[in-house]
Enzyme design. Structure first.
Site, PDB file in Angstrom:
ATOM      1  N   ASP A 112       0.815  -1.207   0.000  1.00  0.00           N
ATOM      2  CA  ASP A 112       0.000   0.000   0.000  1.00  0.00           C
ATOM      3  C   ASP A 112       0.852   1.261   0.000  1.00  0.00           C
ATOM      4  O   ASP A 112       0.457   2.284  -0.578  1.00  0.00           O
ATOM      5  CB  ASP A 112      -0.925   0.001   1.211  1.00  0.00           C
ATOM      6  CG  ASP A 112      -2.103  -0.956   1.043  1.00  0.00           C
ATOM      7  OD1 ASP A 112      -2.263  -1.518  -0.060  1.00  0.00           O
ATOM      8  OD2 ASP A 112      -2.864  -1.136   2.004  1.00  0.00           O
ATOM      9  N   ARG A 120      -5.499  17.935  23.630  1.00  0.00           N
ATOM     10  CA  ARG A 120      -4.163  17.610  24.122  1.00  0.00           C
ATOM     11  C   ARG A 120      -3.975  16.109  23.958  1.00  0.00           C
ATOM     12  O   ARG A 120      -4.692  15.306  24.554  1.00  0.00           O
ATOM     13  CB  ARG A 120      -4.008  18.026  25.579  1.00  0.00           C
ATOM     14  CG  ARG A 120      -4.168  19.519  25.828  1.00  0.00           C
ATOM     15  CD  ARG A 120      -3.955  19.863  27.282  1.00  0.00           C
ATOM     16  NE  ARG A 120      -2.566  19.628  27.660  1.00  0.00           N
ATOM     17  CZ  ARG A 120      -2.183  19.325  28.918  1.00  0.00           C
ATOM     18  NH1 ARG A 120      -3.081  19.164  29.866  1.00  0.00           N
ATOM     19  NH2 ARG A 120      -0.911  19.158  29.186  1.00  0.00           N
ATOM     20  N   THR A 127      -8.669   2.665   7.314  1.00  0.00           N
ATOM     21  CA  THR A 127      -8.133   1.336   7.641  1.00  0.00           C
ATOM     22  C   THR A 127      -6.616   1.381   7.838  1.00  0.00           C
ATOM     23  O   THR A 127      -5.978   0.329   7.876  1.00  0.00           O
ATOM     24  CB  THR A 127      -8.476   0.320   6.534  1.00  0.00           C
ATOM     25  OG1 THR A 127      -8.064   0.827   5.258  1.00  0.00           O
ATOM     26  CG2 THR A 127      -9.972   0.048   6.493  1.00  0.00           C
ATOM     27  N   TYR A 131      -3.606   4.242   9.821  1.00  0.00           N
ATOM     28  CA  TYR A 131      -3.237   4.709  11.158  1.00  0.00           C
ATOM     29  C   TYR A 131      -4.475   5.000  12.010  1.00  0.00           C
ATOM     30  O   TYR A 131      -4.516   4.712  13.202  1.00  0.00           O
ATOM     31  CB  TYR A 131      -2.373   5.963  11.015  1.00  0.00           C
ATOM     32  CG  TYR A 131      -1.641   6.425  12.265  1.00  0.00           C
ATOM     33  CD1 TYR A 131      -1.705   5.717  13.458  1.00  0.00           C
ATOM     34  CD2 TYR A 131      -0.880   7.594  12.228  1.00  0.00           C
ATOM     35  CE1 TYR A 131      -1.028   6.160  14.586  1.00  0.00           C
ATOM     36  CE2 TYR A 131      -0.195   8.044  13.355  1.00  0.00           C
ATOM     37  CZ  TYR A 131      -0.285   7.321  14.532  1.00  0.00           C
ATOM     38  OH  TYR A 131       0.388   7.766  15.636  1.00  0.00           O
ATOM     39  N   LEU A 162      -7.284   3.542  12.134  1.00  0.00           N
ATOM     40  CA  LEU A 162      -7.859   2.323  12.689  1.00  0.00           C
ATOM     41  C   LEU A 162      -7.093   1.885  13.931  1.00  0.00           C
ATOM     42  O   LEU A 162      -7.681   1.519  14.952  1.00  0.00           O
ATOM     43  CB  LEU A 162      -7.843   1.217  11.633  1.00  0.00           C
ATOM     44  CG  LEU A 162      -8.498  -0.111  12.021  1.00  0.00           C
ATOM     45  CD1 LEU A 162      -9.984   0.077  12.288  1.00  0.00           C
ATOM     46  CD2 LEU A 162      -8.282  -1.151  10.925  1.00  0.00           C
TER      47      LEU A 162
END
EC number: 2.7.1.23
Length: 291
Positions: free
Chosen positions: A73, A175, A188, A190, A192
């Site tokens: 990917d 924060r 689907t 980071y 996720l």
């Protein structure tokens, strides 16, 4: 109406071990189907393949009516960003691990590619993000992303504080270790792993996902993709922003990151019968029910 293709570009994860014979095998197969083949220039130079014409990304966009991307990917993300403005359809052959957007396995590329090259395929379009970093009312960085825009804390610093606005409305001061603005494709990735939901690619929306928020009530939120998301650095040292694989480090207090829907979309081609839900079942190991 589906079209037959004439000239195919081939792009590979050229630093991968053993990629040359795989690329040569795919190129020979495509030429055997009666199509012209060109290699991405960097792919050809890195692998030493010299039997085919080589083209830059812009030249591919003008000359080729289909691109086959061989890798994972990450390889697809990098190339899709470069070729998106040309509207060239992309086919992904997976040599990586997950392969959400490079969905044809290397073992079955012949049976999957032959119908696609003949004009028998499923087509889908994926929305992209574009944005900029502003400092003292001027743009110091611009980026395009298929997956996400991520603002993160510095490697040795504590959390970062971000003032987040959507359109003309203030949302919150967050924060956290960072904040992800993700497309449905990036839901689907980071997002996720940071606890965000999965968005179907046809949904016209973004995800806003805090990373390890200091306040447990700061939860992921799905936003319409019509307005602009603005994130201002309020506190935290050495924060950075990533547009997929394009990065800018050492953001300063007062820097603003703006994110909006890009005018460009990525066009993916899949084998007939392809299903997004089947991809989720296979990649996320949802084995219950009918497969």
């Amino acid at each position: 109406m589906a079209k037959r293709f004439r000239h195919v570009a081939i792009v590979g994860k050229h630093q991968a071990r053993g990629i040359r014979p795989v690329l040569e095998e795919i190129a020979e197969f495509v030429t055997g189907q009666g199509l012209d083949v060109s290699l991405e220039r960097e792919t050809a130079e890195s692998t030493g393949i010299s039997a085919y014409d080589t083209l830059s990304h812009d030249e591919m966009g003008g000359a080729c009516d289909l691109a086959i991307v061989v890798g994972g990917d990450g390889t697809m993300l990098g190339f899709a960003r470069e070729i998106a403005r040309h509207g060239t359809p992309l086919v992904g052959i997976n040599q990586g691990r997950l392969g959400f957007i490079t969905d044809i396995s290397i073992e079955r590329f012949r049976e999957a590619l032959a119908p696609i090259l003949a004009g028998d395929y499923e087509m889908e379009h994926r929305a992209m993000l574009e944005g900029a970093v502003w400092r003292d009312e001027r743009v110091i960085f611009e980026g395009l992303a298929l997956n996400d825009v991520v603002v993160s804390r510095g490697a040795t610093a504590g959390m970062v504080e971000l003032k987040v606005d959507v359109g003309d409305e203030f949302v919150a001061n967050l924060r956290a270790d960072g904040v992800i603005v993700a497309s449905p494709t990036g839901s689907t990735a980071y997002a996720l792993s940071a606890g965000g939901p999965i968005l179907h690619p046809s949904i016209a929306g973004w995800l806003l996902v805090p990373i390890a928020s200091h306040t447990l009530s700061n939860r992921p939120i799905v936003l319409p993709d019509l307005g602009e998301v603005r994130m201002e650095i309020v506190a935290g040292r050495d924060a950075s922003v990533n547009f997929d694989m394009q990065s800018l480090a050492s953001l300063l207090h007062g820097d603003r990151i703006t994110v909006r829907r890009s005018a460009h979309k990525v066009c993916f081609l899949h084998p007939t019968g392809w299903s997004y839900y089947a991809t989720l079942r296979r990649k996320l190991r949802w084995y219950e029910g009918v497969s």
